[in-house]
Scaffold this motif. Structure first.
Motif, PDB file in Angstrom:
ATOM      1  N   ARG A   1       4.102   3.138  -0.004  1.00 13.88           N
ATOM      2  CA  ARG A   1       5.395   2.698   0.478  1.00 13.88           C
ATOM      3  C   ARG A   1       5.285   1.804   1.809  1.00 13.88           C
ATOM      4  NH1 ARG A   1       9.077   2.754  -2.900  1.00 13.88           N
ATOM      5  NH2 ARG A   1      10.565   2.649  -1.318  1.00 13.88           N
ATOM      6  N   LYS A   2       4.171   1.377   1.917  1.00 10.91           N
ATOM      7  CA  LYS A   2       3.914   0.383   3.240  1.00 10.91           C
ATOM      8  C   LYS A   2       3.634  -1.081   2.565  1.00 10.91           C
ATOM      9  CE  LYS A   2       2.561   3.945   6.290  1.00 10.91           C
ATOM     10  NZ  LYS A   2       1.653   4.313   7.335  1.00 10.91           N
TER      11      LYS A   2
ATOM     12  N   ARG B   1       8.415  -3.800   9.022  1.00 11.03           N
ATOM     13  CA  ARG B   1       9.745  -2.848   8.828  1.00 11.03           C
ATOM     14  C   ARG B   1      10.947  -3.727   8.321  1.00 11.03           C
ATOM     15  NH1 ARG B   1       6.973   1.918   9.987  1.00 11.03           N
ATOM     16  NH2 ARG B   1       5.722   1.671  11.637  1.00 11.03           N
ATOM     17  N   GLU B   2      11.898  -2.732   7.955  1.00  7.70           N
ATOM     18  CA  GLU B   2      13.039  -3.247   7.149  1.00  7.70           C
ATOM     19  C   GLU B   2      13.842  -4.202   8.224  1.00  7.70           C
ATOM     20  OE1 GLU B   2      15.623  -2.711   3.625  1.00  7.70           O
ATOM     21  OE2 GLU B   2      13.527  -2.356   4.242  1.00  7.70           O
TER      22      GLU B   2
ATOM     23  N   ARG C   1       0.777  -1.159  -0.116  1.00 12.74           N
ATOM     24  CA  ARG C   1      -0.088  -0.035   0.066  1.00 12.74           C
ATOM     25  C   ARG C   1       0.852   1.207   0.031  1.00 12.74           C
ATOM     26  NH1 ARG C   1      -3.757  -1.637   5.203  1.00 12.74           N
ATOM     27  NH2 ARG C   1      -4.028  -3.860   4.501  1.00 12.74           N
TER      28      ARG C   1
ATOM     29  N   TRP D   1      13.173  -3.894   2.220  1.00  8.45           N
ATOM     30  CA  TRP D   1      12.808  -3.136   1.053  1.00  8.45           C
ATOM     31  C   TRP D   1      13.655  -2.175   1.012  1.00  8.45           C
ATOM     32  CZ3 TRP D   1       6.980  -0.965   0.150  1.00  8.45           C
ATOM     33  CH2 TRP D   1       7.038  -0.484  -1.201  1.00  8.45           C
TER      34      TRP D   1
ATOM     35  N   TYR E   1       2.066  -4.914   4.097  1.00 12.14           N
ATOM     36  CA  TYR E   1       1.496  -5.383   5.130  1.00 12.14           C
ATOM     37  C   TYR E   1       1.308  -7.047   4.872  1.00 12.14           C
ATOM     38  CZ  TYR E   1      -0.307  -0.709   6.473  1.00 12.14           C
ATOM     39  OH  TYR E   1      -0.439   0.458   6.872  1.00 12.14           O
TER      40      TYR E   1
ATOM     41  N   GLU F   1       1.933  -3.867   9.549  1.00 11.56           N
ATOM     42  CA  GLU F   1       2.898  -3.255   8.786  1.00 11.56           C
ATOM     43  C   GLU F   1       4.223  -3.833   8.970  1.00 11.56           C
ATOM     44  OE1 GLU F   1       5.205   1.049   7.640  1.00 11.56           O
ATOM     45  OE2 GLU F   1       3.225   0.951   9.037  1.00 11.56           O
TER      46      GLU F   1
END
Length: 218
Positions: free
Chosen positions: A166-167, A193-194, A164, A209, A169, A191
């Protein structure tokens, strides 16, 4: 079929009979009356604990024989409770399970780029990179999934990833063994996280990402 799947079907259809379970040369049996477990035997264990040992197995096959009645009753809780308790124990097992993953090092050129990725490591620590699709990516044991993980602990339709903006899920699709992010079971889509660590069943992966090819993740 998998044991939990057969037990669930027997519960719904109120079957009477015996589920035969086999795993790595070990045989087990679970007897039901009108969809409710009444007796279980596995190795030298009987009763509820024998049922849990079989339900918590990540491998093994099961089959059902109609109209076979047990000679005794060792289980007094209903099947719904046993399935829920088995899922709770699986949660605890995966939270404390130590599946080794390489440390997060500097980003390599193989991970660089604008596409979010799942990195799976084999037993030698060598990475296999799975790129997520631009919108949604389905994951499961069945071959029709975008990412097929042919492992017994992975459900046919296990989980899904959605981008969605730049996120990214991840959401669980009511899988038997659960989807975990950093040791926490996914109930609602969350969501990522890296560098997050994921467990899809017993499969361990990391999420990346990468937008800075020369950056450092940890």
């Amino acid at each position: 079929m998998k044991l939990a799947e057969i037990l669930h079907l027997c519960l719904i259809s109120r079957r009477t009979g015996c589920i035969l379970f086999r795993r790595d040369g070990d045989d087990g049996k679970l007897w039901l009356e009108e969809g409710q477990l009444c007796h279980a035997e596995f190795r030298s264990i009987s009763g509820e604990e024998a049922a849990y040992k079989m339900l918590e197995s990540e491998s093994g096959e099961a089959s059902f024989v109609d109209d076979v009645k047990p000679g005794q009753r060792s289980i007094h809780r209903n099947s719904e409770y046993l399935l829920m308790e088995s899922a709770r124990r699986a949660d605890e097992k995966f939270k404390t399970r130590k599946i080794p993953l390489p440390a997060i090092h500097e980003v390599t050129s193989a991970l660089a780029g604008s596409t979010p990725k799942l990195v799976q490591y084999n037993v030698h620590g060598e990475p296999q990179i799975h790129s997520l699709k631009p919108s949604k990516t389905t994951v499961g044991r069945a071959p029709h999934n975008d990412l097929c993980l042919p492992v017994d602990s992975v459900s046919s339709a296990h989980c899904g990833f959605e981008i969605r903006g730049r996120k990214v899920y991840v959401g669980d699709h009511h899988s038997l063994n659960g989807t975990f992010v950093n040791g926490q079971r996914v109930i609602e889509p969350i969501e990522l996280r890296e560098g997050d660590t994921l467990h899809i069943g017993s499969v361990a992966l990391r999420f990346y990402w990468v937008t800075q090819p020369d950056g450092n993740l940890g």
